[in-house]
Motif scaffolding. Structure first.
Motif, PDB file in Angstrom:
ATOM      1  N   PRO A 100       0.830  -1.212   0.000  1.00 25.04           N
ATOM      2  CA  PRO A 100       0.000   0.000   0.000  1.00 25.04           C
ATOM      3  C   PRO A 100       0.865   1.263   0.000  1.00 25.04           C
ATOM      4  N   GLU A 101       1.981   1.220   0.716  1.00 22.69           N
ATOM      5  CA  GLU A 101       2.874   2.378   0.773  1.00 22.69           C
ATOM      6  C   GLU A 101       3.441   2.719  -0.602  1.00 22.69           C
ATOM      7  N   ALA A 102       3.737   1.706  -1.394  1.00 23.80           N
ATOM      8  CA  ALA A 102       4.268   1.943  -2.743  1.00 23.80           C
ATOM      9  C   ALA A 102       3.224   2.631  -3.625  1.00 23.80           C
ATOM     10  N   ILE A 103       1.969   2.263  -3.460  1.00 25.07           N
ATOM     11  CA  ILE A 103       0.909   2.879  -4.255  1.00 25.07           C
ATOM     12  C   ILE A 103       0.718   4.340  -3.850  1.00 25.07           C
ATOM     13  N   LEU A 148       3.595   6.351  -5.183  1.00 28.02           N
ATOM     14  CA  LEU A 148       3.437   6.583  -6.618  1.00 28.02           C
ATOM     15  C   LEU A 148       2.446   7.708  -6.872  1.00 28.02           C
ATOM     16  N   ALA A 149       1.341   7.721  -6.150  1.00 32.59           N
ATOM     17  CA  ALA A 149       0.363   8.805  -6.309  1.00 32.59           C
ATOM     18  C   ALA A 149       0.993  10.148  -5.970  1.00 32.59           C
ATOM     19  N   GLU A 150       1.739  10.210  -4.883  1.00 33.64           N
ATOM     20  CA  GLU A 150       2.403  11.455  -4.488  1.00 33.64           C
ATOM     21  C   GLU A 150       3.463  11.861  -5.508  1.00 33.64           C
ATOM     22  N   THR A 151       4.192  10.890  -6.033  1.00 30.39           N
ATOM     23  CA  THR A 151       5.211  11.178  -7.056  1.00 30.39           C
ATOM     24  C   THR A 151       4.549  11.726  -8.310  1.00 30.39           C
ATOM     25  N   ALA A 202       0.187   8.099 -16.226  1.00 32.60           N
ATOM     26  CA  ALA A 202      -0.628   9.127 -16.879  1.00 32.60           C
ATOM     27  C   ALA A 202      -1.853   8.505 -17.542  1.00 32.60           C
ATOM     28  N   ALA A 203      -1.676   7.365 -18.180  1.00 34.16           N
ATOM     29  CA  ALA A 203      -2.807   6.674 -18.812  1.00 34.16           C
ATOM     30  C   ALA A 203      -3.789   6.169 -17.758  1.00 34.16           C
ATOM     31  N   ALA A 204      -3.280   5.726 -16.621  1.00 31.21           N
ATOM     32  CA  ALA A 204      -4.152   5.253 -15.541  1.00 31.21           C
ATOM     33  C   ALA A 204      -5.035   6.384 -15.028  1.00 31.21           C
ATOM     34  N   VAL A 205      -4.448   7.553 -14.858  1.00 29.82           N
ATOM     35  CA  VAL A 205      -5.217   8.705 -14.377  1.00 29.82           C
ATOM     36  C   VAL A 205      -6.226   9.141 -15.439  1.00 29.82           C
ATOM     37  N   GLN A 206      -5.824   9.131 -16.698  1.00 30.72           N
ATOM     38  CA  GLN A 206      -6.746   9.514 -17.775  1.00 30.72           C
ATOM     39  C   GLN A 206      -7.922   8.542 -17.873  1.00 30.72           C
ATOM     40  N   ALA A 207      -7.684   7.269 -17.564  1.00 27.89           N
ATOM     41  CA  ALA A 207      -8.734   6.257 -17.692  1.00 27.89           C
ATOM     42  C   ALA A 207      -9.777   6.340 -16.575  1.00 27.89           C
ATOM     43  N   TYR A 208      -9.438   6.985 -15.474  1.00 24.59           N
ATOM     44  CA  TYR A 208     -10.380   7.130 -14.360  1.00 24.59           C
ATOM     45  C   TYR A 208     -11.022   8.499 -14.496  1.00 24.59           C
ATOM     46  N   PRO A 209     -12.308   8.568 -14.852  1.00 26.53           N
ATOM     47  CA  PRO A 209     -12.945   9.815 -15.276  1.00 26.53           C
ATOM     48  C   PRO A 209     -12.740  11.037 -14.382  1.00 26.53           C
ATOM     49  N   ASP A 241      -6.148  18.193 -11.293  1.00 27.06           N
ATOM     50  CA  ASP A 241      -5.857  19.501 -11.883  1.00 27.06           C
ATOM     51  C   ASP A 241      -6.541  20.666 -11.166  1.00 27.06           C
ATOM     52  N   SER A 242      -7.485  20.372 -10.291  1.00 26.20           N
ATOM     53  CA  SER A 242      -8.263  21.430  -9.660  1.00 26.20           C
ATOM     54  C   SER A 242      -7.503  22.143  -8.550  1.00 26.20           C
ATOM     55  N   SER A 243      -7.533  23.449  -8.596  1.00 28.22           N
ATOM     56  CA  SER A 243      -6.920  24.235  -7.520  1.00 28.22           C
ATOM     57  C   SER A 243      -7.816  24.231  -6.272  1.00 28.22           C
ATOM     58  N   LEU A 244      -9.054  23.786  -6.424  1.00 29.58           N
ATOM     59  CA  LEU A 244      -9.985  23.725  -5.300  1.00 29.58           C
ATOM     60  C   LEU A 244      -9.861  22.430  -4.503  1.00 29.58           C
ATOM     61  N   SER A 245      -9.194  21.436  -5.067  1.00 32.03           N
ATOM     62  CA  SER A 245      -9.041  20.146  -4.396  1.00 32.03           C
ATOM     63  C   SER A 245      -7.865  20.176  -3.438  1.00 32.03           C
ATOM     64  N   SER A 246      -8.043  19.567  -2.275  1.00 29.41           N
ATOM     65  CA  SER A 246      -6.942  19.453  -1.311  1.00 29.41           C
ATOM     66  C   SER A 246      -5.957  18.396  -1.804  1.00 29.41           C
ATOM     67  N   PHE A 247      -4.753  18.445  -1.255  1.00 34.53           N
ATOM     68  CA  PHE A 247      -3.758  17.441  -1.628  1.00 34.53           C
ATOM     69  C   PHE A 247      -4.260  16.045  -1.259  1.00 34.53           C
ATOM     70  N   ARG A 248      -4.918  15.913  -0.118  1.00 36.11           N
ATOM     71  CA  ARG A 248      -5.460  14.616   0.305  1.00 36.11           C
ATOM     72  C   ARG A 248      -6.465  14.075  -0.698  1.00 36.11           C
ATOM     73  N   SER A 249      -7.332  14.941  -1.203  1.00 36.59           N
ATOM     74  CA  SER A 249      -8.320  14.519  -2.204  1.00 36.59           C
ATOM     75  C   SER A 249      -7.640  14.095  -3.490  1.00 36.59           C
ATOM     76  N   LYS A 250      -6.656  14.889  -3.891  1.00 38.64           N
ATOM     77  CA  LYS A 250      -5.912  14.550  -5.111  1.00 38.64           C
ATOM     78  C   LYS A 250      -5.218  13.208  -4.954  1.00 38.64           C
ATOM     79  N   ARG A 251      -4.533  13.012  -3.832  1.00 32.64           N
ATOM     80  CA  ARG A 251      -3.804  11.762  -3.597  1.00 32.64           C
ATOM     81  C   ARG A 251      -4.769  10.577  -3.570  1.00 32.64           C
ATOM     82  N   ALA A 252      -5.899  10.728  -2.905  1.00 33.68           N
ATOM     83  CA  ALA A 252      -6.871   9.631  -2.823  1.00 33.68           C
ATOM     84  C   ALA A 252      -7.429   9.273  -4.199  1.00 33.68           C
TER      85      ALA A 252
END
Length: 91
Positions: free
Chosen positions: A22-25, A28-31, A52-59, A66-77
């Motif tokens: 889980p730590e590796a995942i 990777l998200a933080e990286t 990049a393709a994995a992120v693009q595939a998840y709607p 990319d949102s400036s309104l999202s917290s880092f925690r939300s982005k990472r999750a």
């Protein structure tokens, strides 16, 4: 007895089998969030993920990341979820 890995497992399946931690995942998200342009990443022995393709595939992942309104925690999750749903390539 657990079922064998499918021929094309998701990262979640690799996590369930102990091939990825889980730590590796999360790392990777933080990286990904801190390194614009990151593409290929060696996830586990014999598996490479196009992050990049994995992120693009998840709607919603791209919009949240990319949102400036999202917290880092939300982005990472959200990126972590996209990673777990992705199917890395076996090399």
């Amino acid at each position: 007895m657990p079922a064998a890995l499918s021929a094309n497992p998701t990262v979640l399946e690799l996590l369930d089998r102990g091939a990825v931690t889980p730590e590796a995942i999360v790392r990777l998200a933080e990286t990904y969030l801190s390194t614009p342009g990151l593409r290929l990443y060696t996830l586990a022995f014999g598996f490479v993920l196009d992050i990049a393709a994995a992120v693009q595939a998840y709607p919603i992942a791209r919009a949240v990341a990319d949102s400036s309104l999202s917290s880092f925690r939300s982005k990472r999750a959200t990126v972590t979820t996209a990673i777990m749903l992705a199917r890395p390539e076996k090399v």
